[in-house]
Design a protein around this motif. Structure first.
Motif, PDB file in Angstrom:
ATOM      1  N   GLU A  15       0.844  -1.203   0.000  1.00 40.79           N
ATOM      2  CA  GLU A  15       0.000   0.000   0.000  1.00 40.79           C
ATOM      3  C   GLU A  15       0.875   1.248   0.000  1.00 40.79           C
ATOM      4  N   ALA A  16       0.414   2.263  -0.718  1.00 45.19           N
ATOM      5  CA  ALA A  16       1.110   3.548  -0.745  1.00 45.19           C
ATOM      6  C   ALA A  16       0.483   4.456   0.303  1.00 45.19           C
ATOM      7  N   LEU A  17       1.328   5.019   1.159  1.00 51.77           N
ATOM      8  CA  LEU A  17       0.851   5.818   2.281  1.00 51.77           C
ATOM      9  C   LEU A  17       1.569   7.161   2.322  1.00 51.77           C
ATOM     10  N   SER A  18       0.852   8.185   2.755  1.00 53.47           N
ATOM     11  CA  SER A  18       1.499   9.476   3.016  1.00 53.47           C
ATOM     12  C   SER A  18       2.138   9.415   4.402  1.00 53.47           C
ATOM     13  N   TYR A  19       3.028  10.364   4.682  1.00 52.06           N
ATOM     14  CA  TYR A  19       3.627  10.411   6.012  1.00 52.06           C
ATOM     15  C   TYR A  19       2.596  10.754   7.082  1.00 52.06           C
ATOM     16  N   ASP A  20       1.522  11.449   6.709  1.00 52.11           N
ATOM     17  CA  ASP A  20       0.445  11.692   7.669  1.00 52.11           C
ATOM     18  C   ASP A  20      -0.188  10.368   8.081  1.00 52.11           C
ATOM     19  N   GLU A  21      -0.419   9.499   7.109  1.00 49.87           N
ATOM     20  CA  GLU A  21      -1.008   8.195   7.406  1.00 49.87           C
ATOM     21  C   GLU A  21      -0.051   7.317   8.201  1.00 49.87           C
ATOM     22  N   VAL A  22       1.246   7.407   7.867  1.00 49.44           N
ATOM     23  CA  VAL A  22       2.246   6.666   8.639  1.00 49.44           C
ATOM     24  C   VAL A  22       2.253   7.146  10.089  1.00 49.44           C
ATOM     25  N   ALA A  23       2.214   8.455  10.287  1.00 46.42           N
ATOM     26  CA  ALA A  23       2.216   9.006  11.648  1.00 46.42           C
ATOM     27  C   ALA A  23       1.019   8.496  12.443  1.00 46.42           C
TER      28      ALA A  23
END
Length: 281
Positions: free
Chosen positions: A188-196
């Motif tokens: 899955e491709a995630l933004s750093y906001d989603e990672v946080a």
């Protein structure tokens, strides 16, 4: 049949895992290192051509990790590559990056050389490592509750180094593994906001994506001792991500290894202890 593999970068994020997985497959890893102290290790330095001959003795394949202290990778790696091809090493597997095309800078030049000169070769081009969240990003996550980047809303298909190693081992030991490049991603491709958000859930402490400009990020890298030019290159990779350069997933890991790549939530859960306590630096 592949009996012995030279593993450069054998104590690094992927190299150590490649060595472990080769051993599990009954293949001898010869771990190249500046300070060889164990029976499975051999003294090796990219800049010391005399060390290459011993390192290559009896080797059937090589896992190639470029040196991290310089960017003229083809210049420093060519002597080993030429010697390996001359003595008939069956397979050369290079760890590159999804952001670096053939003929591009750093590993891209090595990619081009292998395509032109090696009888069998594989270029692994993984996206960004999940391990970054328990290594280089860890101090700021713990001490500041921040993941710093200049990626804005850009998404990245983070990949577990263990999945990269699993693909590398198949490429190294399978005698019919075809030459070419393989773009490796997580599921899955995630933004750093989603990672946080995912780290917040696992760490049970607030973690945020703290956004920087490209210039601010380059200065941050330089403050860690990274040479100014390289720091600027790294920061501009984040800028490219903000425009969608990494927003993709592939099925290469599943197709080659027969199993799905690791999800970030599973990786973070397995490393939950890393987020306990405080770190300095």
């Amino acid at each position: 049949m592949v009996d012995r593999v030279l593993v450069t970068g054998g104590t690094g994020k992927t190299g150590a895992l490649v060595a472990q997985q080769l051993t599990a497959r009954g293949v001898e890893p010869r771990i190249a290192t500046r300070n060889a102290t164990m029976p499975e290790q051999v003294r090796f330095e990219w800049g010391d051509v005399a060390s290459h001959r011993t390192a290559l003795e009896g080797v059937d394949a090589i896992y190639l990790v470029a040196p991290t202290d310089r960017t003229d990778h083809l210049t420093v790696m060519r002597p080993l590559l030429e010697q390996a091809v001359a003595q008939g090493v069956a397979q050369l597997v290079l760890l590159s990056a999804s952001s670096i095309d053939e003929g591009g800078p750093m590993m891209g030049e090595v990619h081009g050389w292998l395509n032109a000169n090696a009888p069998r070769w594989t270029i692994l081009r993984p996206s960004w490592f999940m391990q970054n969240f328990v290594t280089q990003h860890l101090p700021s996550i713990i001490n500041e509750g921040c993941i710093y980047s200049a990626t804005k809303h850009g998404r990245i298909p983070f990949i577990d180094a263990a999945d990269i190693a699993a693909v590398a081992v198949e490429a190294l030991v399978d005698p019919v593994f075809g030459s070419g490049e393989r773009i490796l991603t997580g599921p899955e491709a995630l933004s750093y906001d989603e990672v946080a958000d995912r780290i917040t859930a696992v760490a049970q402490r607030p973690v945020h994506h703290c956004r920087l400009s490209v210039e601010q990020l380059a200065r941050r890298y330089a403050g860690f001792g990274i040479p100014e030019g390289y720091a600027d290159t790294l920061a501009r990779m984040d800028d490219a991500i903000s425009y969608g350069s990494e927003d993709r997933t592939t099925t290469e890991v599943e197709q080659i290894t027969g199993r799905m790549p690791t999800k970030l939530t599973a990786f973070l859960a397995a490393h939950r202890e890393a987020y306990q306590g405080r770190q300095s630096g």
